[in-house]
Design a protein around this motif. Structure first.
Motif, mmCIF file in Angstrom:
data_model
loop_
_atom_site.group_PDB
_atom_site.id
_atom_site.type_symbol
_atom_site.label_atom_id
_atom_site.label_comp_id
_atom_site.label_asym_id
_atom_site.label_seq_id
_atom_site.Cartn_x
_atom_site.Cartn_y
_atom_site.Cartn_z
ATOM 1 N N CYS A 344 1.030 -1.258 -0.071
ATOM 2 C CA CYS A 344 0.010 -0.162 0.032
ATOM 3 C C CYS A 344 0.979 1.133 -0.002
ATOM 4 O O CYS A 344 2.035 1.121 0.617
ATOM 5 N N CYS A 346 0.826 3.759 1.768
ATOM 6 C CA CYS A 346 1.155 4.179 3.168
ATOM 7 C C CYS A 346 2.085 3.541 3.822
ATOM 8 O O CYS A 346 2.895 3.907 4.672
ATOM 9 N N CYS A 356 -2.816 -2.983 6.093
ATOM 10 C CA CYS A 356 -3.459 -1.946 6.500
ATOM 11 C C CYS A 356 -4.711 -1.724 6.274
ATOM 12 O O CYS A 356 -5.452 -2.379 5.608
ATOM 13 N N HIS A 358 -6.348 0.564 4.547
ATOM 14 C CA HIS A 358 -6.566 0.653 3.115
ATOM 15 C C HIS A 358 -6.590 -0.689 2.449
ATOM 16 O O HIS A 358 -7.669 -0.779 1.567
#
Ligand SMILES: [Zn+2]
Length: 439
Positions: A344, A346, A356, A358
């Motif tokens: 991801c 992030c 995570c 997301h």
């Protein structure tokens, strides 16, 4: 005096306390004579264990004196290599008796985010030489850190940093952010700077890190310069590699290990090592028994973390862009999730191996379960590998075979580094400043 009607001097009280302790735990001095027999007994009972005793000759006597001792049980080696993340916390802990000394330890993290003690050594002091001695044996005993891409975390202390750079130049070495902050706050005080420093450390992307650093610069230019002197790869998540599979910022591994052995630190050497050994037996046993009763696929604390993330993921929605490729966003942020690469933007998934919030949104949109996307490190089976080896029980001292080699004497007492404390006390009639009085 009132309760027992005896009149004792303070020194007499100290001496009797020491005698009473000797009766309970054994004589502090005499116990340095048995490590050879002890080492032999451990290696006989526990095949695959490693105990190294180092003695030294001094000018005072012709007999060798105890200097250092390295102890590692087979179950520790098997467990660490069997499934622990390649992440090791290093630290020293003071022994609190007459002969002093310190315990150097290497502690790993198991799949359930608990500590896993890998090895320890009793040394005269925490110095550059003793760390070199300890880490060279560690590399020879457990394996070369470069080969299994080990990541170290420790306090940011000069001696240890230089030692790791010299012995293992390519190995990653992170500094405990709590320790960095404790030094930082001496010159740069205030809650605002504290929060900003921790935000810099916790930032997972480079852009976010730069923004947080700029914020510190606006607050205090000097504080900013102080932090730029520490390489980002050593203290902020934004520059961490996914090698260690943890985004841990503080050396709580060593902290927990030191807290675990704290009760034994005032015992004589043999009683102390025995106390730690028994503690390890119990620890390995309870962990092994505990996981056998557990029915989940992932380790319990990882499952809990995932459950919390599942709740947080509800705030996001995912837009499919290609097969297994999603754009995940909410009102405030947007990220790119790749379910094939398991990443991801992030970076939290990359660093921890746990999807995570997301990624979880994308996984659900793909009609799958987050558990299937979690790194196999966190599976119950991997955890059982760590604790599968039994640390065998050992008979008492009366059953140990004698090696016949000369028993070492109690160690030389080393003075701590730095300026010695001022011993001399001013006489009651001595002036505070003699020059002033003579005038
Ligand atoms: Zn994410």
């Amino acid at each position: 005096m009132q309760n027992l009607s005896v009149d004792l001097s303070v020194n007499q009280v100290y001496r009797s306390k020491r005698k009473a302790k000797d009766l309970i735990n054994g004589d502090e001095q005499l116990q340095y004579g048995v490590p050879r027999d002890y080492a032999q007994m451990i290696t006989t009972v526990d095949k695959g264990s490693r105990v190294i005793l180092q003695t030294e000759m001094t000018e005072e006597t012709s007999q060798p004196k105890f200097k250092r001792m390295y102890v590692r049980f087979n179950a520790q080696n098997v467990g660490f290599l069997g499934g622990c993340r390649p992440f090791i916390g290093l630290d020293g802990c003071h022994i609190k008796h007459r002969f002093g000394g310190q315990i150097l330890s290497a502690t790993a993290k198991d799949e359930n985010d608990n500590i896993f003690p890998v090895t320890l050594a009793v040394v005269e002091q925490e110095t550059r030489e003793s760390w070199i001695w300890f880490l060279e044996i560690f590399a020879d005993d457990i394996g070369r850190p470069e080969e299994f891409q080990l990541v170290f975390i420790s306090d940011r202390q000069k001696g240890l940093i230089l030692v790791i750079e010299r012995l293992f130049p390519t190995v990653e070495h992170k500094y405990c952010v709590k320790h960095i902050y404790n030094n930082f706050k001496i010159d740069y005080k205030g809650l605002e700077l504290k929060d900003a420093l921790w935000r810099c450390a916790a930032a997972t992307t480079v852009r976010e890190f730069e923004r947080c650093m700029q914020y510190i610069r606006d607050l205090d230019e000097k504080a900013y310069e102080y932090l730029t002197n520490i390489a980002p790869a050593q203290w902020t998540r934004s520059h961490f590699t996914p090698r260690a599979l943890t985004d841990c910022l503080v050396n709580n591994l060593s902290e927990s290990f030191n807290a675990m052995i704290l009760k034994s630190m005032d015992k004589p050497i043999l009683a102390m090592l025995e106390w730690i050994r028994v503690r390890l037996i119990t620890r390995l046993y309870t962990k092994r028994e505990g996981i056998q009763k557990y029915a989940g696929k992932l380790c319990p604390s990882i499952q809990d973390r995932l459950e919390k993330l599942k709740v947080e993921s509800k705030a996001f929605s995912a837009t499919p862009a290609g097969s297994f490729l999603y754009e995940v966003g909410s009102q405030y942020e947007r990220h790119v999730v790749d379910l094939v690469k398991k990443t991801c933007s992030c970076r939290s998934w990359d660093l921890n191996g746990i999807p995570c919030k997301h990624a979880i949104t994308a996984i659900y949109t793909n009609i799958e379960t987050p558990e299937d996307y979690t790194h196999p490190y966190y599976f119950k089976e991997t955890y059982m590998e760590i604790y599968k080896e039994v640390l065998p029980p050992m008979p008492g001292q009366s059953e140990w075979a004698e090696t016949g080699q000369p028993a070492p004497l109690a160690p030389h007492i080393y003075k701590p580094p730095g300026r010695p404390p001022k011993q001399r006390k001013r006489a009651f009639n001595e002036p505070r400043n003699p020059y002033k009085a003579s005038r």
